[in-house]
Design an enzyme around this catalytic site. Structure first.
Site, short mmCIF file in Angstrom:
data_model
loop_
_atom_site.label_atom_id
_atom_site.label_comp_id
_atom_site.label_asym_id
_atom_site.label_seq_id
_atom_site.Cartn_x
_atom_site.Cartn_y
_atom_site.Cartn_z
N GLU A 60 16.09 8.56 -11.74
CA GLU A 60 15.97 7.78 -10.70
C GLU A 60 14.62 7.14 -10.69
OE1 GLU A 60 19.20 7.35 -9.55
OE2 GLU A 60 20.04 9.16 -9.83
N CYS A 116 10.88 3.83 -3.09
CA CYS A 116 11.56 3.20 -4.14
C CYS A 116 12.42 2.02 -3.49
CB CYS A 116 12.27 4.12 -4.91
SG CYS A 116 13.59 5.04 -3.74
P1 NDP Z 1 5.37 10.00 -10.58
O1 NDP Z 1 6.37 9.50 -11.46
O2 NDP Z 1 4.03 9.93 -10.59
O3 NDP Z 1 5.87 11.53 -10.30
C1 NDP Z 1 7.10 12.10 -10.19
C2 NDP Z 1 7.20 13.56 -10.72
O4 NDP Z 1 6.88 13.60 -11.88
C3 NDP Z 1 6.09 14.41 -10.18
O5 NDP Z 1 6.41 15.84 -9.74
C4 NDP Z 1 5.06 14.34 -11.07
O6 NDP Z 1 4.20 15.48 -11.17
C5 NDP Z 1 6.03 14.63 -12.29
N1 NDP Z 1 5.69 14.31 -13.64
C6 NDP Z 1 4.36 13.26 -13.86
N2 NDP Z 1 4.28 13.33 -15.25
C7 NDP Z 1 5.04 14.16 -15.86
C8 NDP Z 1 5.35 14.43 -17.21
N3 NDP Z 1 4.60 14.16 -18.12
N4 NDP Z 1 6.23 15.55 -17.46
C9 NDP Z 1 6.97 15.96 -16.47
N5 NDP Z 1 6.87 15.62 -15.04
C10 NDP Z 1 5.85 14.73 -14.92
O7 NDP Z 1 5.79 9.31 -9.11
P2 NDP Z 1 5.72 9.34 -7.72
O8 NDP Z 1 5.58 10.77 -7.45
O9 NDP Z 1 4.14 8.62 -7.63
O10 NDP Z 1 6.72 8.80 -7.12
C11 NDP Z 1 6.80 7.38 -6.71
C12 NDP Z 1 7.86 6.82 -7.63
O11 NDP Z 1 9.00 7.37 -7.51
C13 NDP Z 1 7.96 5.30 -7.54
O12 NDP Z 1 7.88 4.66 -8.62
C14 NDP Z 1 9.47 5.29 -6.93
O13 NDP Z 1 9.93 4.05 -6.93
C15 NDP Z 1 9.87 6.32 -7.65
N6 NDP Z 1 11.28 6.84 -6.85
C16 NDP Z 1 12.35 6.44 -7.16
C17 NDP Z 1 13.61 6.94 -6.37
C18 NDP Z 1 14.87 6.37 -6.52
O14 NDP Z 1 15.89 7.05 -6.21
N7 NDP Z 1 15.24 5.58 -7.58
C19 NDP Z 1 13.40 7.39 -4.96
C20 NDP Z 1 12.01 7.86 -4.81
C21 NDP Z 1 10.98 7.50 -5.66
P3 NDP Z 1 2.69 15.30 -10.49
O15 NDP Z 1 2.85 15.01 -8.87
O16 NDP Z 1 2.17 16.83 -10.54
O17 NDP Z 1 2.00 14.04 -11.24
#
Ligand code: NDP
Length: 528
Positions: A290, A324
């Site tokens: 997502e 998002c």
């Molecule tokens: P990120 O993609 O930066 O991070 C999301 C999660 O992934 C965090 O727990 C992060 O950990 C983890 N992560 C980062 N790198 C890796 C990796 N290499 N392997 C595994 N896990 C990893 O997103 P944000 O937290 O900044 O959230 C915002 C984004 O989420 C926006 O793009 C938004 O549009 C999207 N979003 C989509 C939704 C939907 O339903 N379609 C709903 C809500 C948000 P850490 O924090 O430690 O970096």
């Protein structure tokens, strides 16, 4: 309490809550504030686990304030959590589905009871205003219940099929949807309750065991979810909660061969990397992604402009543009452009910005230093390439000095081929354009890699055209409660097309739970 108990909180109703909700929130906030600075472990196989290194959970509205200390888990913790989930899978998957449903329903009840304290934590660690924070938690409990409802409505996904027309034999065929095994849930910072809890509950009721990894900025909310599951009596190892950096701990979960499926909610870039890395297993494993959005609102010359203005501003700047589903692009038909734009500016300038736990505040801070920097860079770019009508600067005076506060920003006259029409900024910035006609609006609305949500304001006879042509998973017409935001499970199942999601089936909807199971057909033949 009568008013509160008859009030159903959703993102569409949250603008007029009963008074008791404010009182309860404030009492819970005081309780949480009295307990700041404590250390919390990970939960692996039912045990509290501590790592050598810690991560500070800080308040983005007051960055000097440490809310709590969490563990900086590493690859060995990922391995231990996956092993615990693997060990618990046979027992949990063979349990009667009705018993799993009862446990998940119990966890939802506990979440209802803890709603105010959890919401106070959401407000503090995300920087969400109090109604949005309460919405996130209430939605999570509803997602738990919705997953249970779908199991029940589908009789646990056991379906009798046709009988083969055999002579001399009786053949029965049964379709059974069965869990995959160990499921990873990785969630983003912006909806730390619902985007951790929703996938977790779906994986659990269907019989999978789970490893949860929340965003590093928002571990406390997810810890509350883990505690609700634990206190509901879900056995050790069935769910596991690990905290630490995505780039190391998260990556270790992804590259492990011990996981059988994943739900990742987050950015497009990380999601696409996970898509590639998770495909490096021995076979194809289910990958629910997502991802981001670049959500448009289209306003026709026949629109109710006040509804459009209110809906657009709410969706552009709710949670500081860090949804998002945020409305980040607006296309307005030329004849009403000059009338609508000043109203958008007026409503934007009226939004209150400050400590998000305060009742009057609509916009809190952005979540961290990196988002704060992003906002400043995008603003500078817009000052150069477009006309910034309001905002375009960070707020640093007085009570804003110690937080990541950004003025909500509307920019016009950005060239149509500018990169910021395509890029998900994820801060309180929305770009607005005048279009000659609705076809041009639609062409530009669809001209992005994303397809999450979209909004339309126009005449009733234009609405079908909008729904038929827009490329998005969640579409709203003539909705002042939010142009592109405010979905609720059971009402607006949530998911995206194109670069916004991988499955084409929306969370909180009737086709979602099936994603967590594979089908087995059971044919039994006996002589007549
Ligand atoms: P990120 O993609 O930066 O991070 C999301 C999660 O992934 C965090 O727990 C992060 O950990 C983890 N992560 C980062 N790198 C890796 C990796 N290499 N392997 C595994 N896990 C990893 O997103 P944000 O937290 O900044 O959230 C915002 C984004 O989420 C926006 O793009 C938004 O549009 C999207 N979003 C989509 C939704 C939907 O339903 N379609 C709903 C809500 C948000 P850490 O924090 O430690 O970096």
């Amino acid at each position: 309490m009568a008013a509160e108990s008859s009030f159903k909180l959703t993102y569409a109703t949250m603008f007029n809550p009963p008074e008791e909700m404010h009182v309860n929130f404030e009492n819970a906030l005081a309780k949480i504030r009295a307990n700041l600075g404590k250390e919390y472990g990970m939960l692996i196989d039912g045990k509290e686990v501590f790592a050598d290194e810690k991560v500070e959970d800080r308040n983005p509205a007051k960055t000097s304030e440490i809310l709590a200390l969490f563990q900086k888990g590493n690859a060995s913790h990922a391995e231990a959590a996956l092993a615990a989930a693997r060990k618990a899978f046979p027992m949990w998957s063979r349990m009667r589905w009705q018993d799993r449903v009862a446990l998940v329903r119990k966890a939802a009840e506990l979440m209802d009871q803890r709603l105010y304290e959890m919401s106070a934590v959401v407000a503090l660690e995300v920087g969400k205003n109090r109604m949005e924070a309460m919405g996130d938690v209430a939605e999570t409990a509803d997602l738990f219940r919705y997953a249970c409802d779908r199991m029940e409505a589908n009789n646990g996904f056991v379906t009798e099929m046709g009988r083969d027309p055999l002579v001399g034999f009786i053949s029965t065929n049964t379709s059974v949807l069965r869990p995959y095994g160990v499921w990873i849930v990785i969630s983003p910072f912006n909806f730390p309750a619902s985007l951790t809890g929703g996938p977790t509950a779906s994986a659990l009721v269907t019989g999978n065991t789970v490893v949860i990894k929340p965003a590093t900025d928002t571990p406390w909310t997810s810890r509350f979810i883990a505690e609700c599951l634990r206190d509901a009596g879900i056995p050790d190892g069935v769910f596991n909660f690990v905290t630490g950096p995505g780039s190391s701990l998260g990556q270790a979960l992804i590259t492990s061969q011990e996981a059988d499926g994943i739900t990742f909610t987050g950015s497009y870039d990380v999601g696409m990397k996970i898509y590639c890395d998770f495909s490096q297993g021995r076979y194809v494993r289910p990958t629910i992604l997502e991802l981001g959005g670049k959500n448009p609102a289209i306003v026709s010359r026949h629109a109710n402009l006040e509804d459009a203005a209110v809906g657009i501003v709410r969706s552009a700047f709710g949670l500081q543009g860090q949804k998002c589903s945020a409305c980040s692009r607006v296309f307005i038909e030329e004849p009403v452009y000059d009338q609508l734009v000043p109203r958008l500016v007026e409503l934007t300038q009226k939004l209150t910005i400050g400590d998000p736990t305060e009742r009057s505040v609509y916009l809190g801070p952005v979540v961290n230093k990196s988002s704060y920097r992003d906002y400043q860079e995008f603003s500078a770019e817009l000052h150069r390439a477009a006309r910034v009508l309001t905002g375009g600067k960070v707020l640093t005076e007085g009570s804003y000095a110690d937080g990541y506060f950004c003025a909500p920003t509307l920019a016009v006259d950005l060239p149509a081929d500018h990169r910021l029409w395509q890029h998900e900024m994820f801060v309180p910035i929305t770009t607005v354009a005048s279009v000659r006609n609705l076809d041009e609006a639609m062409q530009r609305a669809n001209d992005v890699n994303y397809g999450l949500t979209a909004g339309f304001y126009g005449a009733p006879e234009e609405v079908d055209w909008f729904f038929d042509n827009i490329q998005a998973g969640v579409c709203y017409a003539n909705r002042p409660q939010g142009a592109t935001t405010g979905a609720w499970p059971g009402f607006q199942p949530f998911g995206g097309w194109k670069g916004s999601g991988s499955t084409g089936k929306n969370a909180g909807g009737v086709h979602y739970l099936q994603l967590y199971m594979h089908e087995q057909i059971r044919t039994l033949v006996r002589r007549a």
